[in-house]
Design a protein around this motif. Structure first.
Motif, short mmCIF file in Angstrom:
data_model
loop_
_atom_site.label_atom_id
_atom_site.label_comp_id
_atom_site.label_asym_id
_atom_site.label_seq_id
_atom_site.Cartn_x
_atom_site.Cartn_y
_atom_site.Cartn_z
N GLU A 158 135.04 -8.44 4.63
CA GLU A 158 134.69 -7.81 3.37
C GLU A 158 133.46 -8.50 2.79
O GLU A 158 133.44 -9.72 2.62
CB GLU A 158 135.84 -7.89 2.38
CG GLU A 158 135.53 -7.16 1.07
CD GLU A 158 136.75 -7.05 0.16
OE1 GLU A 158 136.58 -7.17 -1.05
OE2 GLU A 158 137.86 -6.85 0.70
N ASP A 174 130.82 -7.91 -0.45
CA ASP A 174 130.45 -7.17 -1.67
C ASP A 174 131.26 -5.89 -1.83
O ASP A 174 130.74 -4.81 -2.13
CB ASP A 174 128.95 -6.83 -1.65
CG ASP A 174 128.09 -8.08 -1.68
OD1 ASP A 174 128.54 -9.09 -2.24
OD2 ASP A 174 126.97 -8.03 -1.13
N GLY A 175 132.56 -5.99 -1.56
CA GLY A 175 133.43 -4.85 -1.75
C GLY A 175 133.43 -3.84 -0.63
O GLY A 175 134.14 -2.84 -0.70
N GLN A 176 132.63 -4.07 0.41
CA GLN A 176 132.59 -3.17 1.54
C GLN A 176 132.98 -3.92 2.81
O GLN A 176 132.94 -5.15 2.84
CB GLN A 176 131.19 -2.57 1.70
CG GLN A 176 130.78 -1.70 0.53
CD GLN A 176 129.43 -1.05 0.76
OE1 GLN A 176 128.63 -1.53 1.53
NE2 GLN A 176 129.19 0.06 0.08
N GLN A 177 133.38 -3.16 3.81
CA GLN A 177 133.83 -3.78 5.05
C GLN A 177 132.78 -3.63 6.14
O GLN A 177 132.13 -2.59 6.27
CB GLN A 177 135.14 -3.14 5.52
CG GLN A 177 136.33 -3.48 4.62
CD GLN A 177 137.63 -2.97 5.19
OE1 GLN A 177 137.66 -1.99 5.93
NE2 GLN A 177 138.72 -3.65 4.86
#
Length: 431
Positions: A378, A380-383
């Protein structure tokens, strides 16, 4: 970055470190003598002896604290490298980074050694003065006793005298009492064994007994000491027999220096020189030291992350650093379960060493590493996901030629990379 600019930036970083013998302009002049050779060593692979020369010059200029070393190592490993090689993807980046690490390690090791030499020289001077004054006390009592008392009372190092026939303390100065953690007035008349206590009876006490028996005339060593309040310190201890004009032993004199901070500094410098600053894993230097002494059969896994460059390019180096730290954490957790060692050797390349490891165990470990790294990371909030190409090799005997073993795992890793499809190899998610 030019030699003069490097010297000025270095002098700026050293502001605040204790060096009362030099003005800032003099510091710039001093560093300017060495920065051309330092730049050559990193850019072209010049002689790393320049790092030892700089360390010796700084210690001679009275830079004696960890701040000077910490900032100097950062300037060599980060400041100069970033200025000259701003693109980590460039082909000459990692060779330069390796040279910078070698220069920084040489500097840190030399600084520690020179600092120890300077401290020991100061201690030897104090001990010599104390012994000289003690011997003169027998021949010229009134004058010499006054001199000895002045040295004894005012010395910043601990000094104590011991009755050679009974092994009991005759007197100690305030510094000695503080070092050992006792009130000064409680020490005279007590035996050394009683003062030290059972927790501190060890090699130092064995040497003391040899001194009392006449087997040796002096000894010097470093010893760990536990104080009555539960705190711990490292002490540099010297003890000598003081003889009269006829050569007969009269008493023992001991000198103690609390070197706890110096030892902690040396430990920190060693750690910084042998570990990767981003991930905290062992670096290339420590890995090869461990490999040279590993117990066979030795299993080695060489990992190269697939798709990491895309993460750096699309999401930035901050995101890339986050992924590298998370990879290191997962790798360390997986490898620690089998008692192995994981290291980062540069960029997105990692290496694992396991002692007493057969081919089947190593293959299983490689698969566990792939599984551990397969889960998305993960950022910055993304995978995002990265693949891992892994090459393995087992040395049934101690590797006589380390380069051969490394070539084997490197070849195996690239063979594995060529077999992986682009979808297997890499691809950010969650975009």
């Amino acid at each position: 970055m030019g030699a003069r600019e490097l010297a000025v930036r270095w002098a700026d970083l050293l502001d605040g470190a204790v060096a009362p013998t030099l003005t800032r302009a003099q510091v710039v002049t001093l560093l300017s003598r060495y920065t051309p050779g330092l730049i050559t060593a990193i850019r072209e692979g010049g002689d790393t002896a320049i790092a030892r020369e700089i360390a010796a010059a700084l210690v001679a200029a009275n830079y004696r604290d960890s701040l000077a070393v910490h900032r100097s190592v950062l300037l060599i490993c980060v400041g100069l490298l970033d200025a000259d090689y701003p693109d980590p993807a460039a082909p000459d980046y990692f060779p330069a980074r390796t040279r910078a690490l070698q220069v920084a390690a040489e500097f840190a090791a030399a600084f520690t050694a020179d600092l120890r030499t300077a401290a020991l020289a100061e201690q030897e001077t104090t001990l010599a003065a104390a012994l000289t004054a003690a011997r003169e006390a027998e021949a010229r009592r009134q004058l010499s006793e006054a001199r000895f008392e002045a040295i004894f009372t005012g010395a910043s190092v601990g000094i104590g005298t011991i009755d050679i026939t009974t092994g009991q303390v005759v007197d100690v100065n305030a510094a000695m009492a503080e070092t050992l953690g006792f009130a000064r007035e409680t020490m005279p008349g007590r035996s050394v064994a009683d003062i030290l206590g059972p927790q501190n009876i060890g090699h130092a006490f064995a040497e003391f007994q040899r001194l009392l028996s006449g087997e040796v005339d002096r000894f010097r060593l470093e010893t760990e000491h536990s104080r009555p309040d539960g705190s711990h310190s490292t002490i540099d201890l010297s003890m000598s027999v003081v003889r009269d004009g006829d050569g007969n032993p009269r008493f023992l004199v001991g000198v103690t220096v609390d070197i706890t901070e110096r030892k902690q500094l040396a430990d920190r410098l060693w750690h910084d020189a042998h570990h990767d600053s981003l991930t905290g894993l062992p670096n290339r230097l420590l890995f090869f030291d461990r490999l040279a002494t590993a117990v066979p059969p030795v299993g080695v896994c060489y990992l190269d992350l697939d798709g990491f460059k895309e993460i750096n390019d699309e999401r930035g180096h901050t995101a890339g650093d986050r992924v590298l730290r998370d990879v290191a954490t997962r790798l360390l957790t997986t490898v620690s379960a089998v008692g192995g060692m994981a290291a980062r050797i540069g960029g997105d390349e990692f290496i694992v060493l396991v002692e007493r490891c057969g081919a089947d165990e190593l293959a299983k470990l490689a698969e566990e590493i792939r599984t551990a790294l397969a889960c998305p990371f993960e950022v910055d909030g993304q995978q995002v996901t990265v693949g891992a190409s892994i090459g393995t090799a087992v040395a049934e005997t101690a590797p006589a030629v380390v380069d051969d073993l490394m070539h084997t795992v490197d070849t195996a890793m690239y063979a594995n990379k060529s077999q992986r499809t682009p979808r297997q190899a890499y691809g950010p998610r969650g975009r």
